[in-house]
Every structure is written in structure tokens, then in C-alpha cells.
Design an enzyme around this catalytic site. Structure first.
Site, PDB file in Angstrom:
ATOM      1  N   ASP A   1      43.754  44.691  37.466  1.00 42.89           N
ATOM      2  CA  ASP A   1      45.271  44.641  37.880  1.00 42.89           C
ATOM      3  C   ASP A   1      45.646  46.151  37.548  1.00 42.89           C
ATOM      4  O   ASP A   1      45.862  46.771  36.632  1.00 42.89           O
ATOM      5  CB  ASP A   1      45.846  43.881  37.125  1.00 42.89           C
TER       6      ASP A   1
ATOM      7  N   ARG B   1      47.470  43.767  43.868  1.00 45.16           N
ATOM      8  CA  ARG B   1      46.384  43.239  44.297  1.00 45.16           C
ATOM      9  C   ARG B   1      46.248  42.397  45.424  1.00 45.16           C
ATOM     10  O   ARG B   1      45.644  42.616  46.577  1.00 45.16           O
ATOM     11  CB  ARG B   1      45.402  42.844  43.157  1.00 45.16           C
TER      12      ARG B   1
END
Length: 147
Positions: free
Chosen positions: A120, A15
Site C-alpha cells: 500500500d 492501489r
């Protein structure tokens, strides 16, 4: 004015490097970096599937390497952005006494998405979904900074 912005996630391989790559493409004059709250992947490049998903959108992450967030980042950056509430808590736990550097949830800049965090993709496997949120938040951040 050049903005100094740090993007933070857990491992700094999905990310946060994606956010750094997307945002630096939007605002090449901003000073950007990314870090993870955990040190598992220090020195490693972004996760292969995230690099591939980003490359499909014209974003090159290959030059990035993971590093761990540190208390010194509070003085090196004007704005620190976490990908989820757990990241924010880990960041705040390292805040030096008296430091006022803003720490915010990255998705605050993508309110139109309704997202409360960037999931995630290392676990969800939804790299494109994460990139969609990251692109929306990056555009919102650029607008917020007046670009």
C-alpha cells in the site's frame, strides 16, 4: 466478450483505482471498477500522489471516486481481484452463500515479479513501485483473458 472485473484494496484511493486505470487503458472494452474494503474515503478521488504517479505514465485516474465493496459486487462482476491477503479475507467474509465468483490475488497475474501482494503506497510512499507491480499484473491479466 466483455469482462467485468473489480479491483479491491483497503481504502480505494491508491492501489485499486490505479489498477482500474492501468487495466482499462490496456483493455478498454472490459467493464472495470474498483472498491475498498473500508469506507473511509467513499466519494473521494484517488490520492493525489497516486494520481500524479499514474499521470506521469499516461494514466488518468481523475474521473474515479472511491466506494466500498459490498456483497452485491459478487453478482455484478465476473472476477474480483484483491491487492493483498487481508483484502481477500474481507471480500470473502461478504460472499453470499452459494456464490462462485472467482476472488483472486491480483499479483497472481504477475508471478514473474515474485510479489505476493501490492504494498500500500499510502503507507510505503512507493507509488512508482506499486504502479510497476500493477502494470505487470495488468499485462498478465490481459494475457490470461486472451487479449
Amino acid at each position: 466478450m466483455s469482462h467485468r472485473i473489480l479491483f479491491v484494496c483497503l481504502g480505494n484511493i491508491c492501489r485499486s483505482p490505479a489498477a482500474e486505470g492501468v487495466f482499462r487503458a490496456l483493455m478498454p472494452n472490459a467493464r472495470t471498477d474498483s472498491a475498498g474494503t473500508a469506507g473511509w474515503h467513499v466519494g473521494k478521488p484517488p490520492y493525489g500522489p497516486m494520481q500524479a504517479a499514474a499521470a506521469a505514465r499516461g494514466i488518468d485516474l481523475s474521473d474515479l471516486r472511491a466506494r466500498q465493496f459490498s456483497a452485491g459486487d459478487f453478482t455484478r462482476f465476473d472476477l474480483i481481484l484483491g491487492m493483498d491477503a487481508e483484502n481477500l479475507a474481507e471480500i470473502e467474509a461478504l460472499r453470499p452463500a452459494g456464490n462462485t465468483t472467482p476472488v483472486r490475488l491480483f499479483t497472481e497475474f504477475a508471478l514473474e515479479t515474485g510479489a505476493t501482494h501490492v504494498p500500500d503506497p499510502y503507507y510505503t510512499r512507493d507509488f512508482d513501485g506499486a504502479l510497476d507491480l500493477i502494470e505487470a499484473a495488468s499485462a498478465g491479466l490481459a494475457r490470461h483473458l486472451g487479449q
